[in-house]
Design an enzyme around this catalytic site. Structure first.
Site, short mmCIF file in Angstrom:
data_model
loop_
_atom_site.label_atom_id
_atom_site.label_comp_id
_atom_site.label_asym_id
_atom_site.label_seq_id
_atom_site.Cartn_x
_atom_site.Cartn_y
_atom_site.Cartn_z
N CYS A 8 7.80 73.69 0.86
CA CYS A 8 7.05 72.88 0.02
C CYS A 8 7.81 72.74 -1.35
O CYS A 8 8.73 73.78 -1.50
CB CYS A 8 5.48 72.77 0.04
SG CYS A 8 4.77 74.12 -0.84
N ASN A 11 5.41 76.30 -3.02
CA ASN A 11 4.94 77.46 -2.18
C ASN A 11 3.70 78.22 -2.79
O ASN A 11 3.47 79.11 -2.76
CB ASN A 11 6.12 78.51 -2.01
CG ASN A 11 5.93 79.34 -0.87
OD1 ASN A 11 6.30 80.73 -0.96
ND2 ASN A 11 5.07 79.11 0.06
N CYS A 13 0.87 75.77 -2.73
CA CYS A 13 -0.26 74.88 -2.12
C CYS A 13 0.01 74.52 -0.94
O CYS A 13 -0.87 75.27 0.09
CB CYS A 13 -0.57 73.26 -3.11
SG CYS A 13 -0.73 73.62 -4.77
N ARG A 14 0.76 73.61 -0.50
CA ARG A 14 0.68 73.05 0.93
C ARG A 14 1.33 74.01 1.98
O ARG A 14 0.70 74.58 2.89
CB ARG A 14 1.56 71.75 0.80
CG ARG A 14 0.82 70.65 0.35
CD ARG A 14 1.88 69.55 0.12
NE ARG A 14 2.84 69.85 -0.97
CZ ARG A 14 3.93 69.06 -1.28
NH1 ARG A 14 3.87 67.82 -0.76
NH2 ARG A 14 4.73 69.64 -2.36
N SER A 15 2.45 74.70 1.69
CA SER A 15 3.11 75.45 2.54
C SER A 15 2.50 76.64 2.75
O SER A 15 2.35 77.27 4.04
CB SER A 15 4.73 75.69 2.36
OG SER A 15 4.91 76.36 1.13
N ASP A 126 0.99 66.10 -2.02
CA ASP A 126 1.01 67.15 -3.07
C ASP A 126 -0.29 67.06 -3.83
O ASP A 126 -0.79 66.23 -4.51
CB ASP A 126 2.28 66.74 -3.83
CG ASP A 126 2.36 67.97 -5.12
OD1 ASP A 126 1.47 68.78 -5.21
OD2 ASP A 126 3.54 68.18 -5.76
P1 4NP Z 1 3.23 72.62 -3.48
O1 4NP Z 1 2.60 72.10 -4.73
O2 4NP Z 1 4.48 72.14 -3.37
O3 4NP Z 1 2.24 72.17 -2.38
O4 4NP Z 1 3.17 74.21 -3.69
C1 4NP Z 1 3.13 72.10 -5.94
C2 4NP Z 1 3.00 73.23 -6.99
C3 4NP Z 1 3.65 73.27 -8.05
C4 4NP Z 1 3.95 72.00 -8.36
C5 4NP Z 1 4.27 70.97 -7.93
C6 4NP Z 1 3.57 71.15 -6.62
N1 4NP Z 1 4.38 71.99 -9.92
O5 4NP Z 1 5.05 70.92 -10.37
O6 4NP Z 1 4.43 73.21 -10.54
#
Ligand code: 4NP
Length: 162
Positions: A8, A11, A13-15, A126
């Site tokens: 993702c 790394n 939240c989702r993954s 997200d």
């Molecule tokens: P992830 O979520 O891709 O599911 O880990 C996010 C984590 C951080 C950010 C965006 C999405 N960010 O903009 O910092």
């Protein structure tokens, strides 16, 4: 050993949620030595961080304790050779992977929910800028996706393929 990488943006939240669910299923089915799962980020803004506090809370509530062992890392060039299947949590992540991946490994890339033959929207939304319910939605999608992928893998194993 068959290796799956879940990717993702951050790394955190989702993954990690998908990895934690996968880890739990593999341990319960006694398949940890057959199928290995890892997760990584496209971006580098959360390197070495623990998953988002909301993701940890949500995973622990579901009994997925592996979440606490994950630290954010970025996708690296060797990943494309070393992993057999590289699954992106949304289309923008898949596009980024397609730009980085050498031509000979492009066939390893797919969307997590497309590989899981999910009906409907194939992006895992997200949850980072949303509320805590968004994390529950992601966990449910991960649980459904992992169950479907495991069934698909087990069918392929029975047919003598990896
Ligand atoms: P992830 O979520 O891709 O599911 O880990 C996010 C984590 C951080 C950010 C965006 C999405 N960010 O903009 O910092």
């Amino acid at each position: 050993m068959y290796r799956i990488l879940l990717v993702c943006l951050g790394n955190i939240c989702r993954s990690p949620l998908a990895e934690a669910v996968f880890h739990d299923v593999l341990a319960r089915r006694g398949l940890a030595s057959v199928l290995q799962v890892d997760s990584a980020a496209i971006g580098r803004s959360h390197l070495k961080e623990k998953p988002d506090r909301r993701a940890i809370t949500c995973a622990l509530a579901g009994g997925y304790r592996h979440i606490e062992r994950i630290r954010s890392r970025q996708v690296k060039a060797q990943d494309f050779a070393q992993f057999d299947l590289i699954l992106a949590m949304d289309e923008s992540v898949l596009n980024a992977l397609q730009r980085q991946c050498p031509p000979e490994f492009q066939h390893k890339l797919d969307l997590f929910l497309r590989f899981a033959d999910h009906d409907g929207d194939l992006d895992v939304p997200d949850p980072y800028y949303g509320n805590v319910e968004g994390f529950t939605t992601v966990l449910r999608l991960c649980e459904g996706g992992v169950a479907a992928i495991m069934n698909k893998m087990m069918r392929q194993l029975e047919l003598g393929r990896p």
